[in-house]
Design an enzyme around this catalytic site. Structure first.
Site, mmCIF file in Angstrom:
data_model
loop_
_atom_site.group_PDB
_atom_site.id
_atom_site.type_symbol
_atom_site.label_atom_id
_atom_site.label_comp_id
_atom_site.label_asym_id
_atom_site.label_seq_id
_atom_site.Cartn_x
_atom_site.Cartn_y
_atom_site.Cartn_z
ATOM 1 N N GLU A 87 -0.020 -9.040 -1.387
ATOM 2 C CA GLU A 87 -0.697 -8.510 -0.200
ATOM 3 C C GLU A 87 -1.911 -7.665 -0.617
ATOM 4 O O GLU A 87 -2.123 -6.543 -0.172
ATOM 5 C CB GLU A 87 0.253 -7.683 0.693
ATOM 6 N N HIS B 266 12.322 5.491 13.221
ATOM 7 C CA HIS B 266 12.225 5.727 11.774
ATOM 8 C C HIS B 266 13.098 6.929 11.401
ATOM 9 O O HIS B 266 13.355 7.787 12.257
ATOM 10 C CB HIS B 266 10.754 6.012 11.459
ATOM 11 N N ASP C 25 0.790 -1.230 0.000
ATOM 12 C CA ASP C 25 0.000 0.000 0.000
ATOM 13 C C ASP C 25 0.822 1.279 0.000
ATOM 14 O O ASP C 25 0.326 2.336 0.386
ATOM 15 C CB ASP C 25 -0.923 -0.003 1.222
ATOM 16 N N ARG D 84 2.026 8.516 9.040
ATOM 17 C CA ARG D 84 1.823 9.918 8.667
ATOM 18 C C ARG D 84 0.701 10.577 9.454
ATOM 19 O O ARG D 84 0.828 11.692 9.937
ATOM 20 C CB ARG D 84 1.461 9.949 7.173
ATOM 21 N N HIS E 129 5.569 5.574 13.187
ATOM 22 C CA HIS E 129 5.954 6.403 12.042
ATOM 23 C C HIS E 129 4.796 6.902 11.198
ATOM 24 O O HIS E 129 4.974 7.735 10.322
ATOM 25 C CB HIS E 129 6.898 5.615 11.114
ATOM 26 N N GLU F 21 -2.391 5.149 2.681
ATOM 27 C CA GLU F 21 -2.262 3.741 2.310
ATOM 28 C C GLU F 21 -3.586 3.107 1.875
ATOM 29 O O GLU F 21 -3.606 2.258 0.986
ATOM 30 C CB GLU F 21 -1.636 2.949 3.455
HETATM 31 C C1 UD1 Z 1 6.414 5.103 3.920
HETATM 32 C C2 UD1 Z 1 5.077 4.624 3.369
HETATM 33 C C3 UD1 Z 1 4.295 3.914 4.461
HETATM 34 C C4 UD1 Z 1 5.116 2.823 5.113
HETATM 35 C C5 UD1 Z 1 6.449 3.408 5.584
HETATM 36 C C6 UD1 Z 1 7.308 2.301 6.121
HETATM 37 C C7 UD1 Z 1 3.921 5.998 1.699
HETATM 38 C C8 UD1 Z 1 3.061 7.156 1.467
HETATM 39 N N1 UD1 Z 1 4.283 5.793 2.952
HETATM 40 O O1 UD1 Z 1 6.139 6.098 4.888
HETATM 41 O O2 UD1 Z 1 3.129 3.339 3.897
HETATM 42 O O3 UD1 Z 1 4.404 2.335 6.219
HETATM 43 O O4 UD1 Z 1 7.118 4.008 4.468
HETATM 44 O O5 UD1 Z 1 8.372 2.773 6.889
HETATM 45 O O6 UD1 Z 1 4.274 5.295 0.773
HETATM 46 N N2 UD1 Z 1 13.785 8.822 5.315
HETATM 47 C C9 UD1 Z 1 15.164 8.772 5.275
HETATM 48 N N3 UD1 Z 1 15.777 7.585 4.976
HETATM 49 C C10 UD1 Z 1 15.089 6.451 4.728
HETATM 50 C C11 UD1 Z 1 13.684 6.501 4.789
HETATM 51 C C12 UD1 Z 1 13.048 7.684 5.072
HETATM 52 O O7 UD1 Z 1 15.837 9.767 5.491
HETATM 53 O O8 UD1 Z 1 15.704 5.403 4.459
HETATM 54 C C13 UD1 Z 1 13.105 10.122 5.633
HETATM 55 C C14 UD1 Z 1 13.163 11.109 4.477
HETATM 56 O O9 UD1 Z 1 13.325 12.392 4.993
HETATM 57 C C15 UD1 Z 1 11.767 10.981 3.862
HETATM 58 C C16 UD1 Z 1 10.933 10.731 5.102
HETATM 59 O O10 UD1 Z 1 11.727 9.887 5.917
HETATM 60 O O11 UD1 Z 1 11.398 12.133 3.150
HETATM 61 C C17 UD1 Z 1 9.577 10.106 4.863
HETATM 62 O O12 UD1 Z 1 9.667 8.962 4.026
HETATM 63 P P1 UD1 Z 1 8.348 8.497 3.194
HETATM 64 O O13 UD1 Z 1 8.673 7.232 2.439
HETATM 65 O O14 UD1 Z 1 7.799 9.611 2.416
HETATM 66 O O15 UD1 Z 1 7.286 8.217 4.312
HETATM 67 P P2 UD1 Z 1 7.229 7.087 5.435
HETATM 68 O O16 UD1 Z 1 6.608 7.713 6.636
HETATM 69 O O17 UD1 Z 1 8.550 6.447 5.547
HETATM 70 N N1 UDP Z 2 11.678 -3.362 11.130
HETATM 71 C C1 UDP Z 2 13.070 -3.446 10.991
HETATM 72 N N2 UDP Z 2 13.868 -2.625 11.750
HETATM 73 C C2 UDP Z 2 13.343 -1.723 12.615
HETATM 74 C C3 UDP Z 2 11.935 -1.606 12.725
HETATM 75 C C4 UDP Z 2 11.124 -2.437 11.955
HETATM 76 O O1 UDP Z 2 13.577 -4.259 10.219
HETATM 77 O O2 UDP Z 2 14.110 -1.022 13.264
HETATM 78 C C5 UDP Z 2 10.819 -4.222 10.275
HETATM 79 C C6 UDP Z 2 9.689 -4.962 10.953
HETATM 80 O O3 UDP Z 2 10.099 -6.237 11.419
HETATM 81 C C7 UDP Z 2 8.666 -5.089 9.833
HETATM 82 C C8 UDP Z 2 8.884 -3.836 9.017
HETATM 83 O O4 UDP Z 2 10.184 -3.352 9.369
HETATM 84 O O5 UDP Z 2 8.961 -6.207 9.007
HETATM 85 C C9 UDP Z 2 7.829 -2.805 9.301
HETATM 86 O O6 UDP Z 2 8.184 -1.611 8.682
HETATM 87 P P1 UDP Z 2 7.511 -0.233 9.008
HETATM 88 O O7 UDP Z 2 6.968 -0.263 10.390
HETATM 89 O O8 UDP Z 2 8.508 0.804 8.642
HETATM 90 O O9 UDP Z 2 6.357 -0.142 7.931
HETATM 91 P P2 UDP Z 2 4.844 -0.671 7.862
HETATM 92 O O10 UDP Z 2 4.856 -2.139 8.080
HETATM 93 O O11 UDP Z 2 4.082 0.096 8.875
HETATM 94 O O12 UDP Z 2 4.407 -0.311 6.487
#
Ligand code: UD1
Ligand code: UDP
Length: 373
Positions: free
Chosen positions: A121, A241, A99, A210, A208, A135
């Site tokens: 999924e 995160h 998603d 949004r 984490h 999502e």
């Molecule tokens: C995204 C997904 C969410 C998922 C989550 C898992 C969307 C809209 N959201 O949300 O569904 O649950 O990932 O974690 O697709 N950043 C870094 N390094 C990284 C990752 C993120 O610096 O490796 C920072 C960046 O500033 C980035 C911000 O996190 O702009 C947000 O990342 P983004 O993928 O937009 O949103 P998530 O909250 O991570």
């Molecule tokens: N996870 C990880 N390291 C961490 C925190 C979570 O590998 O420090 C794994 C966790 O086991 C799960 C996935 O990341 O498999 C969940 O990711 P996240 O919570 O970022 O996203 P969501 O599942 O909410 O989309």
């Protein structure tokens, strides 16, 4: 024998954790599949961690991540950069997962080019466009353009049928996240953090979402802090995160309590083992709601909705919302009432047996042979 060209595309940590087992399965069957992997790089460091852990080397990295990225920015970049990959590769199937905005935009790009999309999924629903945001929109839209649905559970299959998706295009496979878990958890695991938690009851925390950023997240952390302050035998570990907005709130509320540690995102093998070593989990994550029941760990879900009702029915998840007092009460009660704790802490496996990737590969091979006859 007809060989299917399958392009898997993903961009964030959870997609990678759930797609890498499938990449490995497809790559292990070279007579059936030509496998191409494209990462969008919606996440950067958190994605690299997973690719390294599973030893997956992408064929394409669109490298789109920006600090403070917006939904429109991610969507636009994926559409613009993934379409030429599709043009060059002309796969038989594009596989997207779950998603995220990566999955939505990549699915849309494939749909525009009339390339069949298979959704891994598929069929999860809250029917609330605001939660989780965006999502719920992403997953519903992917299911509009997909032509094959790999549903993790029977409940997900029912949702798809209710929406009029054709029954012979829906396959219940289990969740590939459980495939990953099968290979990571070891009973003899220890690291710096299991040592730190030794002799305490460990609350493992992630947050984490949004829609939680702002007051709801502040509430989650305040409730956690109160509980740790009041219970000297409780420690909390929060692999945080990388989103700077999350870090700011966490640091404001949680800094200064020595029994709460905020650490960098954990490598997946370490994190799965940390879950196994924990007493309970407090999270707003999606994937953790699927993994924890297999490990028999009670999970308090700090959200107002969940698309994972199976874990609630199994008894290991409890939806507690984001109100500070309700969270505090739920945490306190789980820590003080051993009957309540025991009722939640039993291993249940509503998300499959750890062989979802094999079922998906079998079905793709079968569909490809039928199509190419
Ligand atoms: C995204 C997904 C969410 C998922 C989550 C898992 C969307 C809209 N959201 O949300 O569904 O649950 O990932 O974690 O697709 N950043 C870094 N390094 C990284 C990752 C993120 O610096 O490796 C920072 C960046 O500033 C980035 C911000 O996190 O702009 C947000 O990342 P983004 O993928 O937009 O949103 P998530 O909250 O991570
Ligand atoms: N996870 C990880 N390291 C961490 C925190 C979570 O590998 O420090 C794994 C966790 O086991 C799960 C996935 O990341 O498999 C969940 O990711 P996240 O919570 O970022 O996203 P969501 O599942 O909410 O989309």
């Amino acid at each position: 024998m007809a060989k299917a060209k399958v392009l898997l595309v993903f961009g964030t940590r959870p997609e990678a954790i759930k797609m890498c087992p499938l990449v490995k399965e497809l790559q292990g069957r070279p007579d059936d599949f030509e496998t191409v992997v494209c990462v969008t790089g919606q996440h950067r460091e958190m994605l690299q961690q997973v690719l390294q852990a599973f030893d997956v080397v992408p064929d394409y990295d669109l490298d789109i991540m920006k600090a403070g990225q917006t939904l429109a920015g991610v969507t636009g970049d994926v559409l613009a950069k993934f379409s030429p990959v599709l043009e060059a590769e002309k796969p038989d199937y594009v596989l997207v997962h779950g998603d995220t905005t990566t999955a939505f935009a990549a699915g849309l790009a494939a749909f525009y080019m009339q390339i069949p999309v298979a959704h891994v999924e598929a069929g999860l629903r809250t029917w609330d466009m605001a939660s989780p945001f965006p999502e719920e929109f992403n997953r519903q839209t992917i299911d509009l353009v997909a032509e094959t649905y790999f549903a993790p559970t029977e409940t997900a299959r029912q949702h798809l049928l209710e929406e009029g998706k054709p029954a012979d295009h829906i396959f219940v496979t289990g969740n590939t996240g459980i495939d990953a878990l099968r290979t990571t958890v070891r009973d003899d695991f220890s690291n710096e953090w299991t040592d730190w938690a030794e002799g305490s009851r460990l609350v493992l925390v992630t947050a984490h979402r949004r829609e939680n950023i702002g007051k709801p997240m502040e509430n989650i952390f305040r409730a956690l802090r109160r509980v740790v302050d009041e219970n000297p035998d409780v420690k909390a570990l929060y692999p945080i995160h990388m989103n700077p907005k999350v870090r700011e709130i966490a640091s404001e509320v949680l800094d200064g309590e020595d029994r709460i540690r905020i650490i960098e995102p954990m490598e997946v093998l370490e994190f799965h083992n940390m879950m196994n070593a924990s007493h309970l989990i407090l999270t707003d994550s999606g994937g953790i709601q699927e993994e924890a029941p297999s490990l028999g760990k009670p999970v308090l879900v700090a959200r107002t909705t969940t698309e994972r009702p199976e874990g609630i029915e199994a008894g290991t998840l409890r939806l507690v919302g984001t109100n500070e007092d309700s969270l505090f009460e739920a945490l306190s009660s789980l820590l003080s009432d051993s009957a309540e704790y025991e009722a939640m802490a039993h291993a249940a496996n509503p998300y499959g047996d750890g062989f979802a990737s094999r079922r998906i590969a079998d079905q793709l091979a079968l569909s490809a042979k039928t199509a190419k006859k």
